[in-house]
Design an enzyme around this catalytic site. Structure first.
Site, PDB file in Angstrom:
ATOM      1  N   LYS A  66      44.288  65.270   9.235  1.00 33.99           N
ATOM      2  CA  LYS A  66      44.331  66.282  10.290  1.00 33.99           C
ATOM      3  C   LYS A  66      43.870  67.661   9.816  1.00 33.99           C
ATOM      4  O   LYS A  66      43.232  68.396  10.565  1.00 33.99           O
ATOM      5  CB  LYS A  66      45.735  66.366  10.887  1.00 33.99           C
ATOM      6  CG  LYS A  66      46.103  65.151  11.739  1.00 33.99           C
ATOM      7  CD  LYS A  66      47.439  65.331  12.410  1.00 33.99           C
ATOM      8  CE  LYS A  66      47.750  64.142  13.311  1.00 33.99           C
ATOM      9  NZ  LYS A  66      49.007  64.320  14.054  1.00 33.99           N
ATOM     10  N   ASP A 103      49.007  66.943  20.726  1.00 37.62           N
ATOM     11  CA  ASP A 103      50.436  66.590  20.607  1.00 37.62           C
ATOM     12  C   ASP A 103      51.312  67.465  21.505  1.00 37.62           C
ATOM     13  O   ASP A 103      52.279  66.988  22.100  1.00 37.62           O
ATOM     14  CB  ASP A 103      50.904  66.737  19.154  1.00 37.62           C
ATOM     15  CG  ASP A 103      50.465  65.551  18.296  1.00 37.62           C
ATOM     16  OD1 ASP A 103      50.198  64.477  18.859  1.00 37.62           O
ATOM     17  OD2 ASP A 103      50.387  65.713  17.058  1.00 37.62           O
TER      18      ASP A 103
HETATM   19  N1  LIG Z   1      55.751  60.508  19.784  1.00 37.27           N
HETATM   20  C1  LIG Z   1      54.621  60.898  19.215  1.00 37.27           C
HETATM   21  O1  LIG Z   1      53.535  60.863  19.812  1.00 37.27           O
HETATM   22  C2  LIG Z   1      54.650  61.460  17.823  1.00 37.27           C
HETATM   23  C3  LIG Z   1      53.607  62.287  17.365  1.00 37.27           C
HETATM   24  C4  LIG Z   1      53.671  62.786  16.061  1.00 37.27           C
HETATM   25  C5  LIG Z   1      54.750  62.459  15.244  1.00 37.27           C
HETATM   26  N2  LIG Z   1      55.736  61.637  15.724  1.00 37.27           N
HETATM   27  C6  LIG Z   1      56.892  61.312  14.873  1.00 37.27           C
HETATM   28  O2  LIG Z   1      57.509  62.527  14.497  1.00 37.27           O
HETATM   29  C7  LIG Z   1      58.093  62.410  13.211  1.00 37.27           C
HETATM   30  C8  LIG Z   1      57.651  63.587  12.343  1.00 37.27           C
HETATM   31  O3  LIG Z   1      56.242  63.551  12.183  1.00 37.27           O
HETATM   32  P1  LIG Z   1      55.466  64.683  11.335  1.00 37.27           P
HETATM   33  O4  LIG Z   1      54.052  64.264  11.301  1.00 37.27           O
HETATM   34  O5  LIG Z   1      55.825  66.033  11.829  1.00 37.27           O
HETATM   35  O6  LIG Z   1      56.122  64.460   9.895  1.00 37.27           O
HETATM   36  P2  LIG Z   1      56.192  65.495   8.663  1.00 37.27           P
HETATM   37  O7  LIG Z   1      55.123  66.507   8.755  1.00 37.27           O
HETATM   38  O8  LIG Z   1      56.280  64.633   7.440  1.00 37.27           O
HETATM   39  O9  LIG Z   1      57.609  66.238   8.864  1.00 37.27           O
HETATM   40  C9  LIG Z   1      58.825  65.551   8.657  1.00 37.27           C
HETATM   41  C10 LIG Z   1      59.989  66.415   9.125  1.00 37.27           C
HETATM   42  O10 LIG Z   1      61.199  65.656   8.977  1.00 37.27           O
HETATM   43  C11 LIG Z   1      62.108  66.392   8.150  1.00 37.27           C
HETATM   44  N3  LIG Z   1      62.918  65.462   7.356  1.00 37.27           N
HETATM   45  C12 LIG Z   1      62.487  64.366   6.691  1.00 37.27           C
HETATM   46  N4  LIG Z   1      63.538  63.779   6.050  1.00 37.27           N
HETATM   47  C13 LIG Z   1      64.629  64.538   6.328  1.00 37.27           C
HETATM   48  C14 LIG Z   1      66.003  64.450   5.962  1.00 37.27           C
HETATM   49  N5  LIG Z   1      66.479  63.455   5.174  1.00 37.27           N
HETATM   50  N6  LIG Z   1      66.876  65.393   6.431  1.00 37.27           N
HETATM   51  C15 LIG Z   1      66.429  66.402   7.239  1.00 37.27           C
HETATM   52  N7  LIG Z   1      65.129  66.522   7.619  1.00 37.27           N
HETATM   53  C16 LIG Z   1      64.241  65.605   7.160  1.00 37.27           C
HETATM   54  C17 LIG Z   1      61.239  67.257   7.271  1.00 37.27           C
HETATM   55  O11 LIG Z   1      62.011  68.314   6.752  1.00 37.27           O
HETATM   56  P3  LIG Z   1      61.541  69.072   5.405  1.00 37.27           P
HETATM   57  O12 LIG Z   1      60.525  70.092   5.846  1.00 37.27           O
HETATM   58  O13 LIG Z   1      62.785  69.658   4.877  1.00 37.27           O
HETATM   59  O14 LIG Z   1      60.950  68.016   4.488  1.00 37.27           O
HETATM   60  C18 LIG Z   1      60.176  67.697   8.296  1.00 37.27           C
HETATM   61  O15 LIG Z   1      60.689  68.706   9.140  1.00 37.27           O
HETATM   62  C19 LIG Z   1      57.655  61.036  12.677  1.00 37.27           C
HETATM   63  O16 LIG Z   1      58.721  60.142  12.853  1.00 37.27           O
HETATM   64  C20 LIG Z   1      56.485  60.650  13.556  1.00 37.27           C
HETATM   65  O17 LIG Z   1      56.374  59.248  13.733  1.00 37.27           O
HETATM   66  C21 LIG Z   1      55.707  61.145  16.992  1.00 37.27           C
END
Ligand SMILES: NC(=O)c1ccc[n+]([C@@H]2O[C@H](COP(=O)([O-])OP(=O)(O)OC[C@H]3O[C@@H](n4cnc5c(N)ncnc54)[C@H](OP(=O)(O)O)[C@@H]3O)[C@@H](O)[C@H]2O)c1
Length: 273
Positions: A66, A103
């Site tokens: 991305k 998104d």
């Molecule tokens: N529905 C949809 O169309 C859609 C679209 C995009 C993403 N998603 C989903 O959204 C989720 C996040 O995606 P992303 O791309 O934003 O991921 P990302 O950039 O890897 O961000 C992950 C987030 O989760 C937090 N996190 C991870 N483990 C944690 C824990 N043990 N305790 C507290 N916070 C924790 C991280 O906090 P830190 O900053 O502290 O690491 C960060 O804020 C995924 O499950 C993805 O499948 C869905």
């Protein structure tokens, strides 16, 4: 020749995007094909240029491309600029490439589809890539935003980049529930393989009118949404966002602005087990 589009990422072992776009091609009688084309990071730019030369209409881009897509494009839509990332590439007739991030609009449209009016105040959990797009869309829709993330500096970076919102400590988010109408989980907590967090009593302070949404869609009923259902709160799952974020790309590549209908949703639900 059929109109062509694709999704790329790496390793991109599985993606639901072909189900979405090929369903819409069939539904709208379009001679089109949407493919899954993994590209390793070192091949990203040359791969994109080759697909452009082959006559593709564009691509969806997912992890880890991305940011590379953001850098590669000739112009970015305002949502892409705000989100700081690009998930949709549109190959223009003049040979240039437009980058969009869908998104945020996908999230807002999923709320609308669920019959939720845009809230005045929202609490967003998480500060990853998806969070910034969701936060930008909520702010731009006039919402007052509070953000909590395990790593507080990442939440502060989003607030600073977007020019709006307040950051609270991760440990304190449940205490802020009485002040908001919408709670959004954008962390990966609750996703299959990330079940370690206890959501049990997290909604104790919620008002009866709180809307609880989770952008995680695997499982469809995340532990947060289960907690919302247990309290009879309105809950919005992440599948709507997945479907709605795909619609602007389809329109740009294939023509019609597609509907998110029940048959498509049912088809996607079948893939979640
Ligand atoms: N529905 C949809 O169309 C859609 C679209 C995009 C993403 N998603 C989903 O959204 C989720 C996040 O995606 P992303 O791309 O934003 O991921 P990302 O950039 O890897 O961000 C992950 C987030 O989760 C937090 N996190 C991870 N483990 C944690 C824990 N043990 N305790 C507290 N916070 C924790 C991280 O906090 P830190 O900053 O502290 O690491 C960060 O804020 C995924 O499950 C993805 O499948 C869905």
């Amino acid at each position: 020749m059929p109109k062509l589009a694709a999704v790329t990422g790496w390793p991109l072992t599985y993606t639901r995007s072909p189900i979405l776009h090929n369903y819409w091609c069939a539904r709208y009688g379009i001679d089109g094909l949407y493919l899954r084309l993994p590209l390793a990071p070192e091949d990203f730019e040359s791969g994109i240029r080759a697909l452009q030369a082959l006559g593709f209409a564009g691509l969806n881009v997912t992890i880890p491309h991305k940011e590379a897509a953001f850098a590669l494009v000739d112009r970015r839509t305002p949502p892409a600029q705000r989100a700081g990332s690009v998930n949709t590439l549109i190959f223009e007739a003049d040979g240039t490439v437009t980058g969009d991030c869908t998104d945020g609009v996908g999230y807002i449209d999923s709320l609308k589809e669920a019959g939720v009016s845009l809230p005045r105040r929202a609490l967003v959990l998480g500060a990853g890539g998806a969070s910034r797009a969701v936060c930008a869309a909520l702010l731009d829709a006039g919402c007052t935003l509070t953000l909590a993330n395990r790593t507080q500096s990442r939440a502060e970076a989003i607030v600073s980049a977007l020019g709006g919102g307040d950051v609270i400590a991760w440990e304190d988010w449940t205490a802020h529930l009485p002040d908001v109408e919408l709670l959004v989980n954008t962390t990966s907590l609750g996703m299959k393989g990330h079940e370690g967090f206890d959501w049990g009593d997290c909604l104790t302070h919620a008002s009866p009118s709180l809307v609880v949404s989770d952008i995680v869609y695997m499982p469809l009923e995340t532990p947060l949404l289960a907690a919302a259902h247990a309290r009879s709160l309105k809950a919005v799952d992440g599948l709507g966002m997945l479907i709605h974020q795909a619609r602007p790309g389809f329109a740009a590549w294939f023509g019609p602005y597609p509907e998110a209908d029940a048959t498509l949703r049912a088809r996607l639900v079948e893939t979640l087990d």
